[in-house]
Design a protein around this motif. Structure first.
Motif, mmCIF file in Angstrom:
data_model
loop_
_atom_site.group_PDB
_atom_site.id
_atom_site.type_symbol
_atom_site.label_atom_id
_atom_site.label_comp_id
_atom_site.label_asym_id
_atom_site.label_seq_id
_atom_site.Cartn_x
_atom_site.Cartn_y
_atom_site.Cartn_z
ATOM 1 N N ASP A 112 27.126 -1.647 -13.454
ATOM 2 C CA ASP A 112 27.427 -0.942 -12.210
ATOM 3 C C ASP A 112 26.288 -1.236 -11.240
ATOM 4 O O ASP A 112 25.132 -0.890 -11.520
ATOM 5 N N GLN A 113 26.604 -1.870 -10.096
ATOM 6 C CA GLN A 113 25.552 -2.286 -9.180
ATOM 7 C C GLN A 113 26.097 -2.492 -7.777
ATOM 8 O O GLN A 113 27.310 -2.565 -7.562
ATOM 9 N N ARG A 114 25.170 -2.578 -6.824
ATOM 10 C CA ARG A 114 25.545 -2.901 -5.455
ATOM 11 C C ARG A 114 25.993 -4.359 -5.396
ATOM 12 O O ARG A 114 25.359 -5.252 -5.960
ATOM 13 N N ASN A 132 21.324 1.612 -20.038
ATOM 14 C CA ASN A 132 20.162 1.156 -19.285
ATOM 15 C C ASN A 132 20.290 1.494 -17.805
ATOM 16 O O ASN A 132 21.397 1.498 -17.250
ATOM 17 N N ARG A 133 19.136 1.726 -17.196
ATOM 18 C CA ARG A 133 19.089 1.966 -15.760
ATOM 19 C C ARG A 133 17.819 1.332 -15.203
ATOM 20 O O ARG A 133 16.724 1.573 -15.711
ATOM 21 N N TYR A 134 17.998 0.489 -14.196
ATOM 22 C CA TYR A 134 16.862 -0.130 -13.519
ATOM 23 C C TYR A 134 16.903 0.257 -12.046
ATOM 24 O O TYR A 134 17.948 0.164 -11.398
ATOM 25 N N ARG A 135 15.743 0.685 -11.518
ATOM 26 C CA ARG A 135 15.687 1.109 -10.121
ATOM 27 C C ARG A 135 14.403 0.605 -9.467
ATOM 28 O O ARG A 135 13.314 0.776 -10.006
ATOM 29 N N PHE A 136 14.573 -0.047 -8.315
ATOM 30 C CA PHE A 136 13.435 -0.389 -7.468
ATOM 31 C C PHE A 136 13.499 0.513 -6.239
ATOM 32 O O PHE A 136 14.479 0.508 -5.494
ATOM 33 N N VAL A 192 0.816 -1.223 0.000
ATOM 34 C CA VAL A 192 0.000 0.000 0.000
ATOM 35 C C VAL A 192 0.847 1.270 0.000
ATOM 36 O O VAL A 192 0.311 2.368 -0.066
ATOM 37 N N MET A 193 2.169 1.125 0.084
ATOM 38 C CA MET A 193 3.049 2.299 0.117
ATOM 39 C C MET A 193 3.648 2.604 -1.257
ATOM 40 O O MET A 193 4.564 3.398 -1.382
ATOM 41 N N GLU A 194 3.137 1.947 -2.287
ATOM 42 C CA GLU A 194 3.505 2.200 -3.678
ATOM 43 C C GLU A 194 5.015 2.163 -3.952
ATOM 44 O O GLU A 194 5.588 3.138 -4.440
ATOM 45 N N PRO A 195 5.682 1.049 -3.665
ATOM 46 C CA PRO A 195 7.048 0.917 -4.198
ATOM 47 C C PRO A 195 6.983 0.939 -5.722
ATOM 48 O O PRO A 195 5.969 0.546 -6.320
ATOM 49 N N ARG A 196 8.054 1.385 -6.347
ATOM 50 C CA ARG A 196 8.016 1.587 -7.796
ATOM 51 C C ARG A 196 9.230 0.957 -8.466
ATOM 52 O O ARG A 196 10.335 0.996 -7.936
ATOM 53 N N ASN A 197 8.981 0.425 -9.645
ATOM 54 C CA ASN A 197 10.053 0.016 -10.541
ATOM 55 C C ASN A 197 10.154 1.030 -11.668
ATOM 56 O O ASN A 197 9.137 1.464 -12.220
ATOM 57 N N ASN A 198 11.381 1.406 -11.993
ATOM 58 C CA ASN A 198 11.629 2.378 -13.051
ATOM 59 C C ASN A 198 12.693 1.838 -14.000
ATOM 60 O O ASN A 198 13.713 1.284 -13.542
ATOM 61 N N ILE A 199 12.458 2.021 -15.265
ATOM 62 C CA ILE A 199 13.411 1.586 -16.291
ATOM 63 C C ILE A 199 13.654 2.743 -17.255
ATOM 64 O O ILE A 199 12.723 3.435 -17.663
ATOM 65 N N ALA A 200 14.924 2.938 -17.606
ATOM 66 C CA ALA A 200 15.288 3.897 -18.650
ATOM 67 C C ALA A 200 16.219 3.184 -19.624
ATOM 68 O O ALA A 200 17.168 2.514 -19.211
ATOM 69 N N ASN A 201 15.940 3.327 -20.896
ATOM 70 C CA ASN A 201 16.707 2.640 -21.937
ATOM 71 C C ASN A 201 16.980 3.625 -23.069
ATOM 72 O O ASN A 201 16.060 4.156 -23.683
ATOM 73 N N PHE A 202 18.260 3.875 -23.333
ATOM 74 C CA PHE A 202 18.680 4.781 -24.401
ATOM 75 C C PHE A 202 19.361 3.971 -25.494
ATOM 76 O O PHE A 202 20.162 3.073 -25.216
ATOM 77 N N GLN A 259 16.695 2.138 -2.169
ATOM 78 C CA GLN A 259 16.730 2.134 -3.632
ATOM 79 C C GLN A 259 17.727 1.072 -4.095
ATOM 80 O O GLN A 259 18.888 1.082 -3.681
ATOM 81 N N ASP A 260 17.266 0.148 -4.932
ATOM 82 C CA ASP A 260 18.150 -0.816 -5.583
ATOM 83 C C ASP A 260 18.341 -0.352 -7.020
ATOM 84 O O ASP A 260 17.380 -0.293 -7.798
ATOM 85 N N ILE A 261 19.587 -0.027 -7.378
ATOM 86 C CA ILE A 261 19.868 0.554 -8.693
ATOM 87 C C ILE A 261 20.910 -0.293 -9.415
ATOM 88 O O ILE A 261 21.951 -0.633 -8.847
ATOM 89 N N THR A 262 20.607 -0.626 -10.657
ATOM 90 C CA THR A 262 21.556 -1.317 -11.526
ATOM 91 C C THR A 262 21.678 -0.538 -12.824
ATOM 92 O O THR A 262 20.676 -0.234 -13.475
#
Length: 659
Positions: free
Chosen positions: A366-368, A301-305, A247-257, A326-329
């Motif tokens: 590049d990632q954790r 590319n960038r992926y973020r949760f 209910v707290m709206e976690p989000r997945n985001n993707i950017a692709n160039f 934030q989990d970012i790859t």
């Protein structure tokens, strides 16, 4: 990179102007009755009329040969099917919303896979270099589409704008903007995907250049599925008041160039070739004995949760932060592909073309990599140098075509990876209305680097998977006059990778075998059409890969042209169905589907009722989607705990412009 993108965008936009266009007819065996009406178009007036001709093609294997393709989606038939994933596959496991992560339930229709794995889950919403075509248009062409449905608070919108024009007879340029967004029928389900692309092609005498530049962006709110499934199955509550697990709206985001360019230089003496594109258009080109092709591709590319507030009761584990996270790859990919090509001989029709070259691939992640609070990120780099080669005969006047290509990695982290693919087409009639096609694939590949290591707030793994071996064969018979296609396929994969019931990546060290048979048939009775597609598939390891045994799409409609053939009308019913199976569950924190054995979904027919109208250059539709929601069973879940949308009215318009 963004500055380069915006600079080129501004330059190309300065070239544009607006115009108008007609389009193709839904059934190619019939003459388009709209053509006579178009010829009387009053907008032409007394001005000089230039007949609109549009040709589209794709350079196969990055410059080896030209394959002519259909233009942008211009058929009236099917315009009401607004979800791209159901244009590609008749059955999918998805989250019910458009757009939302998905996976095809038909195994042979799943993509081979992107180098950046998160893109696989939203692939059909993206516009990528491999989707782009080159164009030649005698008049400017534009297409504007707008689709809407759902009502206030549940709105679903789609906007798709194309524009292209020839700057001169040899140089074409254009752009595309595509937006899909939805509030979602259920709470915390809002999502949006959009892309903007510019493209251009130049072809004159010895020089050919193609250019493509675009940005894809996706935002997906996650609700974790329905909390109490009975609230969907046993009640008629407003979906917005049905409880969800998050209910707290976690989000997945993707950017692709993407930046892609292809340059070709022809060698030797030219010979004129006239090629029929369709029953109306002819394309005149010049062929040379040989050529050199160079392709360059850049991808970022960038992926973020993102969790503004971590809901620890949803996940079994929380490794990093119980407050926010934030989990970012990040991923970058560069490819250079150079090859020398001996073209098919224009006189000796069955003398094939051959080519050979080198391709270099560079990947960076590049990632954790650890749970430490500082110095917890690392960059990993992977390279591969490939020898590529192939032979082909795709002459459009012969009864037999083939295309065989392969690659072998000579050096780098992908060393010893290889792929050998081939397609053979035997035409059974001079007019090419019937054919038998055979396809085979033999390959060994390094597993996707995304599986190597991952450190997120709720998922962590480190693996050392073996290379994947695939042996696939496929064949089908096609008859255009009878509107028939039947085929079979056998896919054998050793060391198949999947996500187990804990959403952890695993590798099955045996042979995973999937057999598929399919049939497509359009029956016609006067003005009534019955378009049927059905797939049957079985897998030898259901505990590794769950698939529905049967998946089908039944598209049934009445079609006619009224009022002296000015108004085209199509009214009908669509049916989507697959047998019950343990469909995948979904993990929002990695945006991946994984196995579950708790509950089956499927065995539910979804019905859509639609009306489509065509008036000259415009197509309009209205559709009542999921019309049978309150008739019989309400067990309409797709992914585990994720229902498809309840009934809704949708409408839309697509308008083509030229001149």
């Amino acid at each position: 990179m963004k500055y380069i993108f915006y600079t080129i965008l501004c330059c190309l936009m300065s070239l544009t102007s607006l115009a108008q266009s007609d389009f193709d007819y839904g059934h190619p065996d019939e003459e388009d009755p709209r053509r006579s009406a178009f010829d009387q178009d009053s907008t032409r007036g007394e001005q000089r009329y230039v007949k609109p001709q549009r040709v589209a093609w794709k350079w196969m294997h990055d410059g080896v040969y030209k394959q002519y393709m259909s233009m942008t989606d211009t058929l009236t038939d099917g315009i009401h099917n607004t979800n791209p994933i159901f244009k590609h596959s008749v059955s999918n496991t998805y989250l019910g919303n458009l757009p939302s992560p998905y996976i095809s339930n038909v195994f042979i229709l799943r993509p081979r896979g992107e180098d950046f794995l998160p893109l696989d889950r939203v692939r059909d919403y993206l516009f990528r270099p491999e989707d782009a075509l080159d164009y030649n248009t005698s008049t400017a062409f534009a297409q504007i589409s707008y689709f809407n449905g759902g009502g206030r608070g549940k709105t679903e919108d789609r906007v798709d704008v194309w524009y292209m024009q020839n700057i001169n007879p040899f140089w074409n340029a254009g752009f595309r903007y595509n937006l899909m967004s939805a509030d979602g029928a259920y709470s915390y389900q809002k999502s949006k995907t959009y892309n903007f692309s510019v493209f251009s092609s130049y072809e004159k005498e010895r020089v050919t250049v193609s250019f493509f530049l675009n940005q894809n962006v996706g935002h997906y709110a996650e609700n974790g599925g329905i909390e109490v499934l009975a609230e969907v199955r046993d009640t008629v509550l407003d979906p917005k008041i049905i409880g969800t697990k998050l209910v707290m709206e976690p989000r997945n985001n993707i950017a692709n160039f993407n930046l892609s360019t292809l340059a070709q230089y022809n060698l030797g003496n030219a010979k004129e070739i006239i090629t029929p594109v369709d029953s109306i258009n002819m394309d005149t080109t010049y062929t040379y004995p040989m050529k050199f092709a160079l392709a360059l591709k850049v991808e970022d590319n960038r992926y973020r949760f993102r969790e503004e507030s971590v809901e620890t009761n949803f996940w079994d584990t929380t490794y990093l932060n119980t407050q926010s996270n934030q989990d970012i790859t990040n991923n970058q990919k560069y490819e250079i592909d150079a090859k020398f090509i001996l073209n098919e001989h224009p006189k000796y029709k069955y003398l094939p073309g051959v080519y050979a070259g080198l391709k270099f691939k560079y990947l960076k992640y590049d990632q954790r990599v650890s749970s430490d609070t500082i110095n917890n990120r690392a960059t990993n780099k992977y390279t591969g140098t490939y020898l590529t080669a192939g032979t082909f005969n795709m002459d459009s006047t012969t009864m037999f075509n083939f295309d065989i290509w392969g690659s072998f990695c000579l050096a780098g982290e992908y060393s010893a990876d290889y792929s050998l693919e081939g397609k053979i087409v035997q035409y059974l009639s001079r007019n090419r209305n019937s054919s038998v096609t055979a396809y085979a694939l033999l390959e060994t590949t390094t597993p996707n680097r995304y599986y190597d290591q991952y450190t997120g707030n709720h998922n962590q793994w480190e693996t050392n998977f073996s290379k994947i071996h695939a042996y696939n064969i496929k064949g089908h018979y096609n008859n255009k006059r009878l509107r028939t296609e039947v085929g079979i396929a056998l896919n054998n994969t050793k060391n198949y990778i999947y996500f187990d019931t804990t959403a952890y990546p695993r590798q099955y060290d045996g042979n995973l075998v999937v057999f598929t048979a399919w049939a497509k048939q359009i029956f016609r009775l006067g003005k009534f059409y019955f378009d049927q597609k059905v797939y049957y598939q079985i897998c030898n390891k259901d505990e590794i890969l769950q698939l529905p045994k049967v998946a089908l799409y039944s598209h049934n409609y009445y079609q006619n042209r009224l009022f002296k053939k000015v108004l085209g009308l199509q009214i009908g019913i669509d049916l989507f169905y697959n047998t019950s199976f343990y469909s995948n569950a979904y993990d929002p924190s990695i945006m991946q589907f994984y196995n579950q054995d708790i509950e089956k979904t499927g065995n539910y027919p979804k019905l859509d009722v639609f009306l489509t109208l065509n008036i000259k250059r415009a197509d309009l539709f209205v559709k009542y989607e999921h019309a049978n929601e309150r008739l019989g069973s309400r067990d309409y879940f797709s992914a585990y705990t994720y229902p498809i949308n309840p009934a809704k009215v949708k409408f839309g318009i697509r308008w083509n412009f030229f001149d």
